[in-house]
Scaffold this active site. Structure first.
Site, PDB file in Angstrom:
ATOM      1  N   LYS A  36       0.816  -1.235   0.000  1.00 25.95           N
ATOM      2  CA  LYS A  36       0.000   0.000   0.000  1.00 25.95           C
ATOM      3  C   LYS A  36       0.839   1.269   0.000  1.00 25.95           C
ATOM      4  O   LYS A  36       0.396   2.286  -0.508  1.00 25.95           O
ATOM      5  CB  LYS A  36      -0.962  -0.005   1.186  1.00 25.95           C
ATOM      6  CG  LYS A  36      -0.280   0.176   2.528  1.00 25.95           C
ATOM      7  CD  LYS A  36      -1.290   0.150   3.657  1.00 25.95           C
ATOM      8  CE  LYS A  36      -0.594   0.412   4.969  1.00 25.95           C
ATOM      9  NZ  LYS A  36      -1.232  -0.291   6.081  1.00 25.95           N
ATOM     10  N   ARG A 131      -8.058   0.284  16.571  1.00 21.67           N
ATOM     11  CA  ARG A 131      -8.362   0.606  15.181  1.00 21.67           C
ATOM     12  C   ARG A 131      -9.384  -0.447  14.764  1.00 21.67           C
ATOM     13  O   ARG A 131     -10.367  -0.637  15.467  1.00 21.67           O
ATOM     14  CB  ARG A 131      -7.097   0.634  14.308  1.00 21.67           C
ATOM     15  CG  ARG A 131      -7.249   1.613  13.132  1.00 21.67           C
ATOM     16  CD  ARG A 131      -6.031   1.667  12.231  1.00 21.67           C
ATOM     17  NE  ARG A 131      -5.859   0.449  11.436  1.00 21.67           N
ATOM     18  CZ  ARG A 131      -4.904   0.280  10.527  1.00 21.67           C
ATOM     19  NH1 ARG A 131      -4.029   1.244  10.303  1.00 21.67           N
ATOM     20  NH2 ARG A 131      -4.795  -0.850   9.849  1.00 21.67           N
TER      21      ARG A 131
HETATM   22  C1  LIG Z   1      -0.461  -1.074   6.677  1.00 19.15           C
HETATM   23  C2  LIG Z   1      -0.881  -2.350   7.237  1.00 19.15           C
HETATM   24  C3  LIG Z   1       0.055  -3.373   7.393  1.00 19.15           C
HETATM   25  C4  LIG Z   1       1.529  -3.193   7.085  1.00 19.15           C
HETATM   26  O1  LIG Z   1       2.098  -2.372   8.063  1.00 19.15           O
HETATM   27  P1  LIG Z   1       3.683  -2.058   8.085  1.00 19.15           P
HETATM   28  O2  LIG Z   1       3.876  -1.343   9.355  1.00 19.15           O
HETATM   29  O3  LIG Z   1       3.924  -1.221   6.882  1.00 19.15           O
HETATM   30  O4  LIG Z   1       4.381  -3.341   8.035  1.00 19.15           O
HETATM   31  C5  LIG Z   1      -0.395  -4.585   7.876  1.00 19.15           C
HETATM   32  N1  LIG Z   1      -1.690  -4.775   8.192  1.00 19.15           N
HETATM   33  C6  LIG Z   1      -2.626  -3.814   8.051  1.00 19.15           C
HETATM   34  C7  LIG Z   1      -4.043  -4.117   8.410  1.00 19.15           C
HETATM   35  C8  LIG Z   1      -2.251  -2.568   7.576  1.00 19.15           C
HETATM   36  O5  LIG Z   1      -3.174  -1.614   7.434  1.00 19.15           O
END
Ligand SMILES: *Cc1c(COP(=O)(O)O)cnc(C)c1O
Length: 358
Positions: A36, A131
């Site tokens: 992302k 969250r």
């Molecule tokens: C962004 C996200 C991740 C990845 O997080 P990082 O800190 O970039 O490794 C994993 N799970 C969810 C649900 C996320 O939103």
């Protein structure tokens, strides 16, 4: 080459991904590569796949669509609860989605039925970061209903910590996830394929404890791209922290006083000027601003000090380095600066030739 631009070193990314895939693999934990922060870059996704990630996850259906269209042929997971308005796109392009709302899963079931597909669901559990997530006490009730829905398979459960409130993954909350998995399997006589223990913030827990319970998956983005763990933002041993750098060009360089003159009010971003008087300095301006990145997340090279930024100008003290107009400068970025730069249409993305040994 045009500026500003991101220089993306796929060989270094490959190294970072191989390293974490191997370290976690030794503990029975698979990696979902999270794209992302890269606007769903197919080149980054395929580098992660070559390095051994099990599948690809992204929070935006647009990014998953782009990667599918670019022939990225591994399972795709939408890691944010689908919008009701997007369920048809989600079942068409994602094999699995993370879910917390029965209304949404019901609509995924309908949409999957319409195109004669089965859609995988991972239920996210709230373990304290506040969250996304189903409260643990409600989980059983949700699972009972999900198991009755046609064209839906319950793939597993997961949790996300350290994103909103900064709650750290630890022995206690990770054990709770394992206990929930065991109890759901026993209650419903099912087997859960995926127990997803979190994002890059869960690395420290996963790599420093002998016992990782039922957790068999982590979702990694930041740690692969920045070589850092997100709890204290320390470099991870053996990883590159300069996979991606931001290059900008100098458009003005002049000797100026370090103090503004005239009556001082707020600047364009509602801040008030504050800096000590250091007499005259060499002040340089780079063609880079809030429209390109998060200036507060930039790390300037040694000898350069970032003084301030507006939408399109980054002002630096270059007294010790004498930057000429037209010169380029590279910055390292934190996650916020990276995401903004990756998603800005003004920032060119330059992939350095992948020199990867298979
Ligand atoms: C962004 C996200 C991740 C990845 O997080 P990082 O800190 O970039 O490794 C994993 N799970 C969810 C649900 C996320 O939103």
């Amino acid at each position: 080459m045009s500026a500003p631009r991101l220089e993306i070193d796929l060989a270094k990314l490959h190294h970072n991904a191989c390293t974490l895939v191997r370290r976690l693999g030794d503990r029975g934990i698979q990696v979902t590569g999270i794209t992302k922060a890269t606007l769903g870059s197919p080149e980054i996704a395929s580098t992660l796949i070559r390095a051994g990630v099990a599948d690809i996850g992204d929070s935006r259906i647009e990014n998953l669509e782009a990667m599918c269209d670019a022939q990225i042929a591994v399972p795709m997971t939408l890691i944010r609860s689908p919008m009701l308005s997007q369920v048809d796109r989600v079942v068409a392009y994602a094999d699995v989605s993370f879910n917390t709302e029965l209304d949404v899963i019901g609509q995924l079931s309908r949409a999957a039925h319409e195109i004669n597909r089965t859609h995988g669901v991972v239920l996210m559990v709230e373990l304290g970061d506040l969250r996304e997530g189903i409260m643990p006490s409600d989980l059983e009730c949700v699972v009972r209903k999900v198991l009755r829905l046609p064209n839906i398979t319950l793939k597993g459960i997961g949790t996300n910590l350290a994103c909103r409130s900064g709650v750290s993954p630890d022995v206690k909350n990770m054990a709770e996830l394992s206990v929930l998995a065991d109890s759901l399997e026993a209650t419903f006589d099912i087997s859960l394929m995926t127990i997803s223990g979190g994002n890059s913030a869960s690395l420290e827990w996963a790599l420093s404890h002998a016992e990782t319970g039922r957790v068999n998956n982590l979702r990694l983005g930041e740690s692969l791209l920045l070589g850092c763990e997100p709890l204290r933002r320390q470099p991870i041993e053996g990883l590159y922290t300069d996979v991606i750098t931001l290059v900008a060009e100098v458009i003005e360089s002049k000797i100026k006083p370090s103090q503004p003159w005239g009556e001082l009010a707020q600047n364009a971003f509602g801040e008030k000027f504050s800096a000590s008087n250091r007499g005259n300095i060499v002040q340089s301006i780079l063609a880079l601003g809030h429209q390109d990145t998060d200036p507060s997340g930039l790390q300037a090279p040694l000898g350069i000090k970032i003084l301030g930024a507006s939408s399109d100008h980054l002002v630096v003290d270059a007294t010790d380095s004498n930057l000429l107009v037209g010169a380029e400068m590279s910055f390292q970025m934190n996650y916020s600066a990276l995401v903004r730069a990756m998603t800005s249409p003004f920032v060119m993305k330059h992939l350095k030739e992948p020199n990867i040994i298979h």
